[in-house]
Design an enzyme around this catalytic site. Structure first.
Site, PDB file in Angstrom:
ATOM      1  CG  ASP A  74      44.111  29.002  38.760  1.00 57.68           C
ATOM      2  OD1 ASP A  74      43.267  29.541  39.475  1.00 57.68           O
ATOM      3  OD2 ASP A  74      44.187  29.201  37.536  1.00 57.68           O
ATOM      4  CG  ASP A  75      40.535  28.661  41.921  1.00 56.11           C
ATOM      5  OD1 ASP A  75      40.857  29.773  42.369  1.00 56.11           O
ATOM      6  OD2 ASP A  75      39.701  28.517  41.008  1.00 56.11           O
TER       7      ASP A  75
END
Ligand SMILES: *[C@@H]1O[C@H](CO)[C@@H](O)[C@H](O)[C@H]1NC(C)=O
Ligand SMILES: *[C@@H]1O[C@H](CO)[C@@H](O)[C@H](O)[C@H]1NC(C)=O
Ligand SMILES: *[C@@H]1O[C@H](CO)[C@@H](O)[C@H](O)[C@H]1NC(C)=O
Ligand SMILES: *[C@@H]1O[C@H](CO)[C@@H](O)[C@H](O)[C@H]1NC(C)=O
Ligand SMILES: *[C@@H]1O[C@H](CO)[C@@H](O)[C@H](O)[C@H]1NC(C)=O
Ligand SMILES: *[C@@H]1O[C@H](CO)[C@@H](O)[C@H](O)[C@H]1NC(C)=O
Ligand SMILES: *[C@@H]1O[C@H](CO)[C@@H](O)[C@H](O)[C@H]1NC(C)=O
Ligand SMILES: *[C@@H]1O[C@H](CO)[C@@H](O)[C@H](O)[C@H]1NC(C)=O
Ligand SMILES: *[C@@H]1O[C@H](CO)[C@@H](O)[C@H](O)[C@H]1NC(C)=O
Ligand SMILES: *[C@@H]1O[C@H](CO)[C@@H](O)[C@H](O)[C@H]1NC(C)=O
Length: 419
Positions: free
Chosen positions: A228-229
């Site tokens: 993810d981020d």
């Protein structure tokens, strides 16, 4: 013999320098080694030596963590992680017993609080979240309650974390909450699911670094391979944060947000720089995401109708390889609450100001199998987007020429040309 001598010198230098620095006691934490819980011994060591002392997780030892660790009230402590800190996979326990923080109902398994804490892994220390059970359990529900975060600086000041590896986190990897003046240097983060190729969704919410309610933070020289981020500057207060020299593999990019998730809350993200970032196989480059203007369901999955300000942000020197969406992106209507969320246009985000945000010197190429939009800046008609600029954005699209799309941005027309 020679190896022993080298080890002896190494140990001596590590211990002597730290002891000299702190002038306090040293606690070398025993590891049971039989799979029983080492947390009580760890708590004891921090009680004994957490104030002006030196604490050592021994090399070649694995510490089994079966109960949550809140290591609070530390001051002027040097923590050397030379071994492995390994979390149990007892999902029933962790769902009920993490250290709770209200934002997105997060749950922390190991947190350090206090002043002048130095945590050094000497390029050997490992924190192993054994996250596969959580990836399998959370399938598609990023906010599944209780997924444990294996490392947090929480209410910490003037502190440093460096030279260790966080692997297989059950959720976000490294979280900085309500902290000030923090330096993070040379951290390796890897969260890889067995099942990622067949089911990419099952790595959701394994961010690399997240900052929440924190000020004056530097994160540098780190490698992140997660789902993810890579770094997320979260509301309601990420201020004066500088990120430099990161390599992010298979991430969603460098993110601000999601903003506006909590009705009645004012989000502030100000004075942020991210420079010298390499993104390999990323979804986005540097991006900002907001919920819409109506609160639907509840956080962590749902929410919306918050307000806020994002100001003075610089994204510079990004090398982006094989990106699947947009290098330069502002998006509206982030939501994870399900399908019957009202359409974005019906309740646009209300009461945000985005100003003085610059993207500059982005190079690289897009994934050949997908069409990407080089610059996509979609602002809400009920918010203010001013002083947004991008220059030298040269991420080669798969085919044809780069596309630009801007909506409701002061001074830019729909193809992002000065108007
Ligand atoms: C930490 O210190 C505060 C104030 O000195 C005290 O109230 C609190 O009980 C201490 N917490 C722990 C876990 O020792
Ligand atoms: C999660 O947070 C919301 C508020 O945002 C709260 O209403 C809810 O009770 C929390 N859930 C749990 C399980 O703590
Ligand atoms: C910030 O933290 C570092 C590391 O502990 C310390 O050396 C420095 O003095 C702190 N800065 C301020 C302004 O307190
Ligand atoms: C960037 O970080 C990597 C570690 O990820 C390190 O090896 C390299 O030396 C750093 N580069 C600079 C210029 O500091
Ligand atoms: C958004 O929140 C405000 C209070 O902060 C409230 O007055 C308003 O009705 C909400 N808007 C919607 C669409 O729910
Ligand atoms: C942001 O930086 C400016 C200029 O250095 C400073 O005046 C302002 O106080 C900073 N904002 C915050 C929230 O620290
Ligand atoms: C715009 O933001 C950049 C990056 O944070 C900062 O250096 C600059 O001072 C800001 N400009 C203004 C006019 O505040
Ligand atoms: C642009 O960024 C790249 C790294 O992605 C760097 O090597 C190059 O020096 C930068 N160019 C300028 C003009 O700063
Ligand atoms: C780009 O990503 C695709 C998967 O979407 C992969 O098959 C391909 O090998 C990658 N290309 C490069 C050059 O890494
Ligand atoms: C680019 O062109 C190649 C060859 O014609 C084609 O296979 C591919 O699907 C195209 N990619 C996009 C994103 O249009």
């Amino acid at each position: 013999m020679k190896i022993l001598a080298i080890l002896a010198v190494l140990f001596f230098s590590i211990f002597s320098s730290s002891i000299a620095a702190s002038g306090g006691r040293t606690c070398v934490i025993p590891a049971a080694g039989d799979g029983s819980d080492d947390s009580p011994a760890i708590r004891e060591a921090f009680r004994e030596c957490g104030n002006g002392g030196h604490i050592v997780f021994q090399e070649d030892k694995t510490y089994s963590i079966e109960t949550m660790l809140q290591l609070h009230n530390l001051s002027s402590v040097q923590v050397d992680i030379l071994g492995t800190i390994m979390f149990s996979t007892d999902v029933r326990y962790w769902i009920r017993h993490g250290s709770y923080f209200w934002f997105q109902n997060i749950s922390i398994a190991l947190e350090f609080s206090g002043d002048h804490i130095t945590i050094d892994g000497h390029d050997r220390g490992i924190i192993d979240g054994q996250g596969q059970v959580w990836y399998d359990l959370a399938l598609g529900i990023g906010g599944l309650y209780g997924r444990p975060i294996p490392f947090a600086l929480r209410n910490a000041q003037n502190s440093v974390a460096k030279n260790f590896w966080i692997k297989q986190s059950g959720k976000w990897n490294f979280v900085i909450v309500e902290s000030k003046n923090i330096t993070v240097d040379n951290i390796r983060i890897t969260s890889l699911s067995d099942d990622f190729q067949a089911n990419p969704g099952n790595l959701g919410n394994t961010d690399g670094f997240d900052t929440l309610f924190s000020d004056n933070v530097r994160i540098m020289n780190s490698y992140i391979d997660s789902g993810d981020d890579c770094v997320s500057f979260k509301p309601a207060g990420s201020t004066n944060i500088h990120v430099q020299n990161l390599t992010c593999v298979n991430t969603a990019g460098i993110a601000i947000g999601s903003l506006g998730q909590y009705e009645g809350q004012f989000d502030l993200v100000e004075n942020i720089t991210a420079t010298d970032i390499t993104l390999i196989g990323s979804r986005n480059g540097a991006y900002i995401k907001t919920y819409n203007g109506k609160s639907v369901y509840y956080p962590p999955q749902g929410g919306g109708n918050g307000t806020g300000l994002v100001r003075n942000v610089l994204f510079k020197n990004f090398n982006i390889q094989n990106i699947t969406a947009s290098p330069v992106l502002i998006q509206q209507c982030t939501h994870w609450a399900g399908w019957d969320v009202p359409p974005c246009a019906e309740f646009p985000a209300n009461g945000f100001t985005f100003s003085n945000i610059t993207w500059t010197n982005f190079t690289g190429y897009s994934n050949p199998t997908v069409g990407t939009t080089e610059v996509s800046l979609v602002c809400s008609p009920k918010s203010k987007c001013t002083g947004l600029s991008f220059e030298a954005i040269n991420v080669k699209p798969a085919n044809g020429s780069a596309t630009y799309s801007c909506t409701n941005v002061d001074g830019l027309d729909s193809s992002c040309k000065a108007s």
